[in-house]
Design a protein around this motif. Structure first.
Motif, short mmCIF file in Angstrom:
data_model
loop_
_atom_site.label_atom_id
_atom_site.label_comp_id
_atom_site.label_asym_id
_atom_site.label_seq_id
_atom_site.Cartn_x
_atom_site.Cartn_y
_atom_site.Cartn_z
N LEU A 183 -20.35 92.12 39.68
CA LEU A 183 -20.19 91.07 40.66
C LEU A 183 -19.71 89.78 40.00
CD1 LEU A 183 -22.28 90.35 43.69
CD2 LEU A 183 -21.90 88.45 42.13
N ASP A 184 -18.57 89.29 40.47
CA ASP A 184 -18.00 88.02 40.01
C ASP A 184 -18.54 86.93 40.92
OD1 ASP A 184 -16.21 85.74 39.82
OD2 ASP A 184 -14.75 87.06 38.86
N SER A 185 -19.28 86.00 40.35
CA SER A 185 -19.95 84.97 41.14
C SER A 185 -19.19 83.65 41.22
CB SER A 185 -21.35 84.72 40.57
OG SER A 185 -21.26 84.19 39.26
N ARG A 186 -17.94 83.64 40.79
CA ARG A 186 -17.15 82.41 40.74
C ARG A 186 -16.44 82.12 42.06
NH1 ARG A 186 -13.05 83.51 36.46
NH2 ARG A 186 -13.05 85.50 37.53
N SER A 187 -15.74 81.01 42.10
CA SER A 187 -15.00 80.58 43.29
C SER A 187 -13.79 81.51 43.53
CB SER A 187 -14.48 79.16 43.10
OG SER A 187 -13.48 79.14 42.08
N THR A 188 -13.21 81.40 44.70
CA THR A 188 -12.02 82.19 45.03
C THR A 188 -10.86 81.82 44.11
OG1 THR A 188 -12.72 82.43 47.31
CG2 THR A 188 -10.38 82.76 46.87
N GLU A 189 -10.70 80.55 43.80
CA GLU A 189 -9.63 80.12 42.89
C GLU A 189 -9.80 80.76 41.52
OE1 GLU A 189 -10.13 77.40 46.20
OE2 GLU A 189 -11.56 77.96 44.65
N CYS A 208 -19.75 85.17 35.28
CA CYS A 208 -19.04 83.96 35.69
C CYS A 208 -17.95 83.69 34.65
CB CYS A 208 -20.02 82.79 35.85
SG CYS A 208 -20.89 82.40 34.33
N TRP A 209 -17.68 82.43 34.34
CA TRP A 209 -16.60 82.11 33.41
C TRP A 209 -16.88 82.55 31.98
CZ3 TRP A 209 -11.78 81.58 34.01
CH2 TRP A 209 -11.25 81.00 35.16
N GLY A 210 -17.99 82.13 31.41
CA GLY A 210 -18.24 82.44 30.01
C GLY A 210 -19.55 81.86 29.55
N PRO A 211 -19.74 81.84 28.23
CA PRO A 211 -21.02 81.39 27.67
C PRO A 211 -21.39 79.95 28.01
CG PRO A 211 -19.67 82.42 25.99
CD PRO A 211 -18.82 82.28 27.20
N GLY A 212 -20.41 79.13 28.31
CA GLY A 212 -20.69 77.74 28.64
C GLY A 212 -21.02 77.53 30.11
N CYS A 213 -21.11 78.61 30.86
CA CYS A 213 -21.37 78.52 32.31
C CYS A 213 -22.61 79.33 32.64
CB CYS A 213 -20.16 79.08 33.05
SG CYS A 213 -20.39 79.17 34.84
N ASN A 214 -23.51 78.78 33.42
CA ASN A 214 -24.69 79.53 33.80
C ASN A 214 -24.61 80.06 35.23
OD1 ASN A 214 -25.25 77.27 35.33
ND2 ASN A 214 -27.15 76.76 34.29
N GLY A 215 -23.41 80.15 35.77
CA GLY A 215 -23.22 80.66 37.12
C GLY A 215 -23.70 82.10 37.27
N ALA A 216 -23.49 82.94 36.27
CA ALA A 216 -23.96 84.32 36.35
C ALA A 216 -25.47 84.38 36.34
CB ALA A 216 -23.39 85.14 35.18
N LYS A 257 -28.56 92.50 36.03
CA LYS A 257 -28.35 92.09 34.65
C LYS A 257 -27.20 91.08 34.64
CE LYS A 257 -29.75 96.09 31.93
NZ LYS A 257 -29.47 96.73 30.64
N GLU A 258 -27.17 90.27 33.61
CA GLU A 258 -26.09 89.30 33.42
C GLU A 258 -25.18 89.81 32.32
OE1 GLU A 258 -25.60 84.61 32.10
OE2 GLU A 258 -27.58 85.51 32.18
N MET A 259 -23.86 89.74 32.55
CA MET A 259 -22.90 90.15 31.53
C MET A 259 -22.65 88.96 30.60
SD MET A 259 -19.11 91.88 31.83
CE MET A 259 -18.17 90.39 32.23
N LEU A 260 -23.13 89.09 29.37
CA LEU A 260 -22.96 88.02 28.38
C LEU A 260 -21.48 87.83 28.06
CD1 LEU A 260 -25.82 88.93 25.90
CD2 LEU A 260 -25.83 87.18 27.69
N GLY A 261 -21.06 86.60 27.97
CA GLY A 261 -19.68 86.29 27.63
C GLY A 261 -18.81 86.04 28.84
N GLY A 262 -19.18 86.63 29.99
CA GLY A 262 -18.44 86.41 31.22
C GLY A 262 -16.98 86.79 31.14
N PHE A 263 -16.21 86.25 32.08
CA PHE A 263 -14.79 86.58 32.14
C PHE A 263 -14.05 86.15 30.87
CE2 PHE A 263 -10.36 85.72 33.22
CZ PHE A 263 -9.99 87.01 33.57
N GLU A 264 -14.48 85.04 30.26
CA GLU A 264 -13.82 84.57 29.04
C GLU A 264 -13.80 85.66 27.99
OE1 GLU A 264 -14.40 81.58 25.26
OE2 GLU A 264 -15.61 81.20 27.05
#
Length: 173
Positions: free
Chosen positions: A67-73, A109-117, A132-139
């Motif tokens: 699941l991608d929890s980021r914005s549509t953009e 979410c975006w990556g390690p600097g984002c806590n959106g996930a 579970k949270e995917m460490l590292g995110g999309f980055e």
């Protein structure tokens, strides 16, 4: 030498040889049983990008949904192939329409600097989902050279040698 300096100098020369003088061991490591419990719990809450990619690439049902929890953009800019898009703010009202509570969810979410996930995982857990949270995110998905989808189609970057092996698929972790 002042009295304070003399006292500190004397203390430094009379301390036992086992005194640690670096910031790594200033707080001693946890007892092995406590460390095992902590790291076991950590693995229950987290998955890394390579493990998620490997499970998805194996074909068939991986036993979880991404699941991608980021914005549509952000989603349009790039996302994990096959992921569901559900921004964190919409989880309370839309999760039950998109997700099955018997199937674990891996958020990113975006990556390690984002806590959106993390926020998305919390919202899902509060609704009764296994998560579970995917460490590292999309980055790190992109940096490790895994294919991703954009609004224009599939894309892929070369693996960053600081995050993934440039030859072979297994880092040996």
């Amino acid at each position: 030498m002042t009295t304070t300096h003399q006292t500190a100098a004397h203390a430094a020369t009379t301390q036992p040889a086992t005194t640690v003088r670096n910031s790594v061991l200033r707080v001693p490591p946890a007892a092995p049983a406590a460390a095992a419990a902590y790291f076991s719990a950590s693995l229950a809450f987290h998955a890394d990008v390579s493990d998620v990619a490997s499970a998805l690439a194996a074909g068939g049902d991986p036993g979880f949904v991404v699941l991608d929890s980021r914005s549509t953009e952000s989603w349009d800019q790039g996302h994990v192939p096959g992921a569901l898009h559900l921004p964190t703010a919409l989880i309370p009202e839309q999760a039950e329409d998109l997700l099955d509570k018997s199937v674990p969810v891996v958020t990113y979410c975006w990556g390690p600097g984002c806590n959106g996930a993390t926020r998305a995982a919390l919202a899902l857990a509060q609704l009764g989902y296994q998560v579970k949270e995917m460490l590292g995110g999309f980055e790190y998905w992109a940096r490790e050279g895994f294919p991703y989808e954009t609004w224009e189609g599939e894309d892929r970057r070369p693996a960053d040698p600081l995050t993934a092996p440039v030859t072979g698929d297994d880092c040996g972790c």
